[in-house]
Design a protein around this motif. Sequence first.
Motif, mmCIF file in Angstrom:
data_model
loop_
_atom_site.group_PDB
_atom_site.id
_atom_site.type_symbol
_atom_site.label_atom_id
_atom_site.label_comp_id
_atom_site.label_asym_id
_atom_site.label_seq_id
_atom_site.Cartn_x
_atom_site.Cartn_y
_atom_site.Cartn_z
ATOM 1 N N LYS A 136 14.053 -58.084 -42.392
ATOM 2 C CA LYS A 136 15.078 -58.109 -41.727
ATOM 3 C C LYS A 136 14.986 -56.958 -41.477
ATOM 4 C CE LYS A 136 16.662 -60.558 -46.145
ATOM 5 N NZ LYS A 136 17.737 -61.863 -45.868
ATOM 6 N N VAL A 137 16.053 -57.056 -40.020
ATOM 7 C CA VAL A 137 15.381 -56.111 -38.897
ATOM 8 C C VAL A 137 17.045 -54.904 -39.033
ATOM 9 C CG1 VAL A 137 15.921 -56.060 -36.454
ATOM 10 C CG2 VAL A 137 14.535 -57.430 -37.939
ATOM 11 N N ILE A 138 16.982 -53.537 -38.650
ATOM 12 C CA ILE A 138 18.051 -53.050 -39.213
ATOM 13 C C ILE A 138 18.087 -51.958 -37.617
ATOM 14 C CG2 ILE A 138 19.806 -50.597 -39.951
ATOM 15 C CD1 ILE A 138 18.139 -52.125 -42.835
ATOM 16 N N ASP A 139 19.054 -52.235 -37.209
ATOM 17 C CA ASP A 139 19.313 -50.889 -35.769
ATOM 18 C C ASP A 139 19.693 -50.337 -35.859
ATOM 19 O OD1 ASP A 139 17.523 -52.810 -33.808
ATOM 20 O OD2 ASP A 139 19.309 -54.555 -33.725
ATOM 21 N N ASP A 140 19.861 -49.069 -36.006
ATOM 22 C CA ASP A 140 19.873 -47.938 -37.200
ATOM 23 C C ASP A 140 19.744 -46.960 -35.071
ATOM 24 O OD1 ASP A 140 20.791 -45.340 -37.874
ATOM 25 O OD2 ASP A 140 19.441 -45.417 -39.348
ATOM 26 N N THR A 141 21.089 -46.512 -35.053
ATOM 27 C CA THR A 141 21.561 -45.236 -34.440
ATOM 28 C C THR A 141 22.240 -44.459 -35.035
ATOM 29 O OG1 THR A 141 23.759 -46.425 -34.348
ATOM 30 C CG2 THR A 141 22.103 -47.612 -33.093
ATOM 31 N N GLN A 142 21.941 -44.141 -35.974
ATOM 32 C CA GLN A 142 22.976 -42.964 -36.911
ATOM 33 C C GLN A 142 21.947 -41.416 -36.367
ATOM 34 O OE1 GLN A 142 25.056 -42.080 -39.072
ATOM 35 N NE2 GLN A 142 24.607 -40.005 -39.629
ATOM 36 N N GLY A 143 22.928 -40.713 -35.485
ATOM 37 C CA GLY A 143 21.872 -39.622 -35.421
ATOM 38 C C GLY A 143 20.833 -38.526 -36.132
ATOM 39 N N TYR A 144 20.234 -38.194 -35.103
ATOM 40 C CA TYR A 144 19.364 -37.723 -36.328
ATOM 41 C C TYR A 144 19.700 -35.942 -36.468
ATOM 42 C CZ TYR A 144 15.713 -40.486 -33.998
ATOM 43 O OH TYR A 144 14.236 -41.560 -33.570
ATOM 44 N N PRO A 145 19.397 -35.914 -38.241
ATOM 45 C CA PRO A 145 20.041 -34.682 -38.268
ATOM 46 C C PRO A 145 19.476 -33.502 -38.257
ATOM 47 C CG PRO A 145 17.762 -36.288 -40.059
ATOM 48 C CD PRO A 145 18.366 -36.408 -38.819
ATOM 49 N N THR A 146 19.882 -31.916 -38.234
ATOM 50 C CA THR A 146 19.391 -31.267 -37.644
ATOM 51 C C THR A 146 18.044 -31.217 -37.886
ATOM 52 O OG1 THR A 146 21.441 -29.961 -37.931
ATOM 53 C CG2 THR A 146 19.142 -28.184 -37.801
ATOM 54 N N GLN A 147 16.932 -29.693 -36.819
ATOM 55 C CA GLN A 147 15.725 -30.011 -37.678
ATOM 56 C C GLN A 147 15.568 -29.160 -37.879
ATOM 57 O OE1 GLN A 147 13.737 -29.956 -33.588
ATOM 58 N NE2 GLN A 147 11.582 -28.411 -34.783
ATOM 59 N N SER A 148 14.480 -29.225 -39.364
ATOM 60 C CA SER A 148 14.122 -28.827 -40.685
ATOM 61 C C SER A 148 13.508 -27.331 -39.562
ATOM 62 C CB SER A 148 13.679 -29.351 -41.229
ATOM 63 O OG SER A 148 12.390 -28.653 -42.020
ATOM 64 N N SER A 149 12.722 -26.538 -39.802
ATOM 65 C CA SER A 149 12.149 -25.075 -39.752
ATOM 66 C C SER A 149 10.402 -25.552 -40.180
ATOM 67 C CB SER A 149 12.046 -24.285 -39.996
ATOM 68 O OG SER A 149 12.574 -24.402 -41.458
ATOM 69 N N SER A 150 10.408 -26.807 -41.270
ATOM 70 C CA SER A 150 9.169 -27.309 -41.636
ATOM 71 C C SER A 150 8.865 -28.525 -40.286
ATOM 72 C CB SER A 150 8.991 -27.693 -42.847
ATOM 73 O OG SER A 150 9.643 -28.840 -42.594
ATOM 74 N N CYS A 151 9.208 -28.710 -38.940
ATOM 75 C CA CYS A 151 8.943 -29.822 -38.864
ATOM 76 C C CYS A 151 9.437 -29.336 -37.210
ATOM 77 C CB CYS A 151 10.961 -30.670 -38.632
ATOM 78 S SG CYS A 151 10.060 -32.674 -38.487
ATOM 79 N N SER A 152 7.514 -29.425 -36.850
ATOM 80 C CA SER A 152 7.511 -29.817 -35.283
ATOM 81 C C SER A 152 7.408 -30.604 -34.088
ATOM 82 C CB SER A 152 5.951 -29.410 -35.253
ATOM 83 O OG SER A 152 5.060 -28.934 -33.579
ATOM 84 N N LEU A 153 8.443 -29.676 -33.489
ATOM 85 C CA LEU A 153 8.633 -30.572 -32.001
ATOM 86 C C LEU A 153 7.148 -31.089 -31.417
ATOM 87 C CD1 LEU A 153 11.789 -29.151 -30.251
ATOM 88 C CD2 LEU A 153 11.123 -31.133 -31.416
ATOM 89 N N ALA A 154 6.141 -30.893 -31.365
ATOM 90 C CA ALA A 154 4.711 -30.667 -30.638
ATOM 91 C C ALA A 154 5.344 -31.028 -28.984
ATOM 92 C CB ALA A 154 3.633 -31.959 -31.010
ATOM 93 N N THR A 155 3.825 -31.130 -28.716
ATOM 94 C CA THR A 155 4.038 -31.474 -26.810
ATOM 95 C C THR A 155 4.334 -32.510 -26.561
ATOM 96 O OG1 THR A 155 2.530 -29.443 -26.399
ATOM 97 C CG2 THR A 155 2.434 -31.606 -24.990
ATOM 98 N N GLY A 156 5.684 -32.838 -25.718
ATOM 99 C CA GLY A 156 5.561 -34.155 -25.425
ATOM 100 C C GLY A 156 6.680 -34.243 -26.570
ATOM 101 N N MET A 157 7.372 -34.195 -27.721
ATOM 102 C CA MET A 157 7.771 -34.324 -28.596
ATOM 103 C C MET A 157 9.735 -34.230 -27.942
ATOM 104 S SD MET A 157 6.471 -36.547 -30.686
ATOM 105 C CE MET A 157 4.442 -37.001 -31.268
ATOM 106 N N THR A 158 10.664 -34.803 -28.445
ATOM 107 C CA THR A 158 11.378 -33.686 -28.060
ATOM 108 C C THR A 158 12.539 -34.140 -29.612
ATOM 109 O OG1 THR A 158 12.919 -36.146 -27.504
ATOM 110 C CG2 THR A 158 12.353 -34.864 -25.562
ATOM 111 N N ALA A 159 12.430 -34.349 -30.738
ATOM 112 C CA ALA A 159 12.814 -34.408 -32.344
ATOM 113 C C ALA A 159 12.229 -34.806 -33.376
ATOM 114 C CB ALA A 159 14.068 -35.885 -32.300
#
Length: 360
Positions: A136-159
Amino acid sequence: MRYLRGGLIAMVASMVLAPAAGAFATKTNSGRHVGLMLRPGAAQAYLKAKAPKGGPPKSSAVLQYNGGPVLHSETAYLIFWEPGSHVISSTSKTVLTQYLSDASADSGLATNVYGVLAQYTDTTRSGALYQQAAPKVIDDTQGYPTQSSSCSLATGMTACVTDAQIQAEISRLIGAGHLPTGTGANAPIYFMITPTDVNVCLSGGQCASNNFCAYHDFFSIGSASVLYASVPFAVWANGSIKGCQDDGTSLYQTPAGTFHGDQGYQIADNLSHELSETITDPLINAWFSGGNGSEVGDLCEAFASVSSTRKDVSALAYSPTLLGTAAGGDLTDQLIAKNYYYTQTEWSNSRNACSATPTT
């Protein structure tokens, strides 16, 4: 696979640190077990196998049974979570959908790597049979939640999304779509696929950008278990030329044809790893090795000229070659429903080696 669950990662007294090629079952400080597929060179924590509570007896085999269930039939749900400008290419989505559709079409056959899994039984004495429904394929366009302080963008990352946020999004989709849960017949496995510019982080700073290729785990909605895996395209970020393809060759290897060179083939490889481990160890209490906590895919994830179950490397990790050459970048080792793929093998206790089919 490597699994991680909730909280900061804490290594309990029974675990030791060692260099690893691939994956293992481990435990977090909250006491939850998780299966994690490590990037080459990342450190590994071991989860000791426990005495079985039923089913196959303890043996000298590499993979030991620990009392939990295996899946006897399953349905894969492909969730492409790509809101706004965060995009997964249409060709990569086609490759992944085709791969799971082909695996479903060959369901029950002993001609590809999933047939190896039937030898792993549970307390019902029934094996992890290769019975897959159409994906089954689900195309999910729900916006990403607010970025957590424990979540690193890292180089080249935007979310960046955390494991907890992935669980929450899967829960939302299940509620909104009245989707199934549990480990029974046609057990749903939710594969969360995220774009190249989106990092995925477990607690403790372990992220797709620096530590793992993919992982599988489960959580609960009411009394029902929800089986899921995170398989991020982030492993291709920042100029990677092979993603997590640890096959001992220098060029990126994909089958010749319309989609030759597409990054989706390597993500399909990571997905196959997590699918096999979810089938044989859905609640991370069934099949893993007594020495280092490796699951059925971990032992065959990385190539080395000398095989070692202690180091999770094998000379048969991507074997046998069906078509192509390493120099041409078009090696294949699996033929599934008339389409070729290049994915890792799975561990066979009966052969005491990594295997591409139950009999070869």
